[in-house]
Design an enzyme around this catalytic site. Sequence first.
Site, PDB file in Angstrom:
ATOM      1  CG  ASN A  62      96.078  -4.988  65.697  1.00 45.07           C
ATOM      2  OD1 ASN A  62      95.343  -5.743  66.316  1.00 45.07           O
ATOM      3  ND2 ASN A  62      96.537  -5.279  64.501  1.00 45.07           N
ATOM      4  CD  GLU A  64      95.220  -3.168  60.811  1.00 38.00           C
ATOM      5  OE1 GLU A  64      94.432  -3.350  59.857  1.00 38.00           O
ATOM      6  OE2 GLU A  64      96.225  -3.878  61.017  1.00 38.00           O
ATOM      7  CD  GLU A  75     102.708  -4.820  70.882  1.00 33.69           C
ATOM      8  OE1 GLU A  75     101.793  -4.300  70.189  1.00 33.69           O
ATOM      9  OE2 GLU A  75     103.562  -5.579  70.410  1.00 33.69           O
ATOM     10  CB  CYS A 115     105.434  -1.395  70.746  1.00 34.84           C
ATOM     11  SG  CYS A 115     103.896  -1.026  69.868  1.00 34.84           S
TER      12      CYS A 115
HETATM   13  N1  THU Z   1     101.075  -4.748  65.280  1.00 34.88           N
HETATM   14  C1  THU Z   1     100.845  -4.701  66.627  1.00 34.88           C
HETATM   15  O1  THU Z   1      99.726  -4.412  67.081  1.00 34.88           O
HETATM   16  N2  THU Z   1     101.872  -4.991  67.455  1.00 34.88           N
HETATM   17  C2  THU Z   1     103.116  -5.369  67.038  1.00 34.88           C
HETATM   18  O2  THU Z   1     104.003  -5.557  67.868  1.00 34.88           O
HETATM   19  C3  THU Z   1     103.386  -5.567  65.620  1.00 34.88           C
HETATM   20  C4  THU Z   1     102.356  -5.037  64.693  1.00 34.88           C
HETATM   21  C5  THU Z   1      99.954  -4.458  64.368  1.00 34.88           C
HETATM   22  C6  THU Z   1     100.059  -3.184  63.595  1.00 34.88           C
HETATM   23  C7  THU Z   1      99.155  -3.473  62.419  1.00 34.88           C
HETATM   24  O3  THU Z   1      97.820  -3.187  62.797  1.00 34.88           O
HETATM   25  C8  THU Z   1      99.288  -4.978  62.213  1.00 34.88           C
HETATM   26  O4  THU Z   1      99.833  -5.492  63.435  1.00 34.88           O
HETATM   27  C9  THU Z   1     100.176  -5.369  61.065  1.00 34.88           C
HETATM   28  O5  THU Z   1     101.408  -4.735  61.131  1.00 34.88           O
END
Ligand code: THU
Length: 165
Positions: A62, A64, A75, A115
């Site tokens: 992820n 951010e 994902e 996703c």
């Molecule tokens: N997040 C993901 O990368 N994948 C998921 O399936 C659920 C959430 C991330 C998004 C954000 O950066 C952090 O987790 C908290 O929601």
Amino acid sequence: MKKVEIHSEFVEYGNVDELPDDDQRLVVEARLSVNKAYAPYSRFQVGAAVLLENGIVMRGNNQENASYPIGLCAERVAIFAAGANYPGVKIKAVAITAQSDLFHIDKPITPCGACRQAIAEYEHRYHGPIRMIMVGETGKVLVADSISQFLPYQFTADDLNLKRT
Ligand code: THU
């Protein structure tokens, strides 16, 4: 009127060691990726690894942003990187894991709704199921044979009445 029942089958393994070898290898890749996540705001790091039919593994995590909504899930980072670098190469499996320095994640992390839709696009595009392997820092592993188990009644290119490749 008729009722439609949707059957979804998932497999749970007690821990990563019980998984078939290929799945274990993909979890290792996802765990290598999770450490590189950029998640300073949520401090919830997610790692994904995408296995392609040619054996290549594309990792993602992820990413951010100070403008919170524009961040992207692990994902989608991984699956879009696969699509960008290996267009036309079938995606066989996706492994997902997560970690946090705030609390211990002892259960599988499943993909968010956006996703699920993004992964479903590739199942549809390449006409083959994408195996999903999900695990936390520790604990049981959840496996599904196809993203469609997470997303029944999908909206796909078929609904647009277009021919996509
Ligand atoms: N997040 C993901 O990368 N994948 C998921 O399936 C659920 C959430 C991330 C998004 C954000 O950066 C952090 O987790 C908290 O929601």
